[in-house]
Design a protein around this motif. Structure first.
Motif, PDB file in Angstrom:
ATOM      1  N   ARG A  34       4.728  -4.663  -6.966  1.00 50.02           N
ATOM      2  CA  ARG A  34       3.510  -5.471  -6.849  1.00 50.02           C
ATOM      3  C   ARG A  34       2.302  -4.555  -6.912  1.00 50.02           C
ATOM      4  O   ARG A  34       2.273  -3.500  -6.290  1.00 50.02           O
ATOM      5  N   ILE A  35       1.319  -4.973  -7.659  1.00 51.14           N
ATOM      6  CA  ILE A  35       0.122  -4.154  -7.824  1.00 51.14           C
ATOM      7  C   ILE A  35      -1.086  -4.973  -7.384  1.00 51.14           C
ATOM      8  O   ILE A  35      -1.368  -6.027  -7.935  1.00 51.14           O
ATOM      9  N   THR A  36      -1.778  -4.474  -6.380  1.00 52.83           N
ATOM     10  CA  THR A  36      -3.025  -5.092  -5.947  1.00 52.83           C
ATOM     11  C   THR A  36      -4.157  -4.239  -6.498  1.00 52.83           C
ATOM     12  O   THR A  36      -4.301  -3.080  -6.118  1.00 52.83           O
ATOM     13  N   PRO A  37      -4.930  -4.792  -7.440  1.00 52.82           N
ATOM     14  CA  PRO A  37      -6.011  -3.993  -8.033  1.00 52.82           C
ATOM     15  C   PRO A  37      -7.064  -3.621  -6.994  1.00 52.82           C
ATOM     16  O   PRO A  37      -7.425  -4.432  -6.138  1.00 52.82           O
ATOM     17  N   ARG A  38      -7.529  -2.409  -7.075  1.00 49.52           N
ATOM     18  CA  ARG A  38      -8.587  -1.921  -6.195  1.00 49.52           C
ATOM     19  C   ARG A  38      -9.902  -1.972  -6.966  1.00 49.52           C
ATOM     20  O   ARG A  38      -9.906  -1.850  -8.193  1.00 49.52           O
TER      21      ARG A  38
ATOM     22  N   GLU B  50     -10.586   0.670  -9.503  1.00 49.29           N
ATOM     23  CA  GLU B  50      -9.682   0.583 -10.648  1.00 49.29           C
ATOM     24  C   GLU B  50     -10.152  -0.500 -11.613  1.00 49.29           C
ATOM     25  O   GLU B  50     -10.158  -0.306 -12.828  1.00 49.29           O
TER      26      GLU B  50
ATOM     27  N   ARG C 216      -1.005   6.419  -7.109  1.00 49.29           N
ATOM     28  CA  ARG C 216      -0.672   5.556  -5.971  1.00 49.29           C
ATOM     29  C   ARG C 216       0.431   6.152  -5.114  1.00 49.29           C
ATOM     30  O   ARG C 216       1.293   6.867  -5.596  1.00 49.29           O
TER      31      ARG C 216
ATOM     32  N   GLY D  16       5.375  -0.493  -4.116  1.00 43.93           N
ATOM     33  CA  GLY D  16       4.002  -0.144  -3.795  1.00 43.93           C
ATOM     34  C   GLY D  16       3.720  -0.054  -2.306  1.00 43.93           C
ATOM     35  O   GLY D  16       2.686   0.462  -1.896  1.00 43.93           O
TER      36      GLY D  16
ATOM     37  N   GLU E  77       7.131  -4.146   0.938  1.00 47.18           N
ATOM     38  CA  GLU E  77       7.698  -4.657  -0.310  1.00 47.18           C
ATOM     39  C   GLU E  77       9.152  -4.202  -0.466  1.00 47.18           C
ATOM     40  O   GLU E  77      10.028  -4.986  -0.846  1.00 47.18           O
TER      41      GLU E  77
END
Length: 166
Positions: A2-6, A9, A43, A65, A69
């Motif tokens: 899972r990728i949570t955009p910052r 970024e 990351r 991530g 998770e």
């Protein structure tokens, strides 16, 4: 994974998407993929290390991530045996600590440096000279100098000024 955009970024990708110098959508797509790859390489990642009930090596899965998770994945899959979550250090982080990662959050903003704060000597309560032998940075720059905000007059100061003018 899972990728949570910052926010920083997203800004870097938006900068690419708004750049008028690309000759084709393919060039832009390649630039976005490279940028996102660099971001993911910086990351913190985790793997789930598994051992079968008889003690033999099991399945190693990842990257994840976050610890939560990996743990959620392990509960859903019920392989049997035991497992634990192990942090892994990205090759991108190692290279950035050595070679520098200019304009990356947390790294020195000196254009000739770009190294991590841990590569800078402590100078009182702040960080000073960079320890990397080929780097001439004399003081760790925490923030982007071009993003320095100008001081705004506070409401209290403005109100006091107005009273004095009466």
């Amino acid at each position: 994974m899972r990728i949570t955009p910052r926010a920083y970024e997203v800004k870097k990708v938006v900068d690419i998407l708004e750049d008028p110098t690309f000759d084709s959508p393919e060039q832009m797509a390649k630039a976005v993929i490279k940028e996102v790859g660099d971001m993911l390489q910086m990351r913190d990642l985790y793997v789930l290390v598994h051992t079968w009930a008889d003690g033999s090596k099991g399945l190693n899965m990842g990257p994840f991530g976050a610890v939560a998770e990996a743990e959620t994945f392990a509960k859903k899959m019920s392989f049997g045996g035991t497992g634990r979550v192990v942090p892994i250090t990205s090759s991108g982080v190692i290279l950035a600590n050595h070679d520098g990662k200019t304009s990356w959050p947390g790294y020195c903003w000196n254009p000739e440096c770009g190294h991590s704060p841990t590569n800078h000597a402590m100078d009182g309560s702040s960080r000073g000279k960079c320890h990397i032998s080929v780097c001439n940075c004399s003081k760790f720059m925490k923030d982007d100098p071009s993003a320095k905000k100008t001081k705004k007059a506070t409401a209290r100061a403005g109100a006091a000024k107005g009273v004095n003018e009466l």
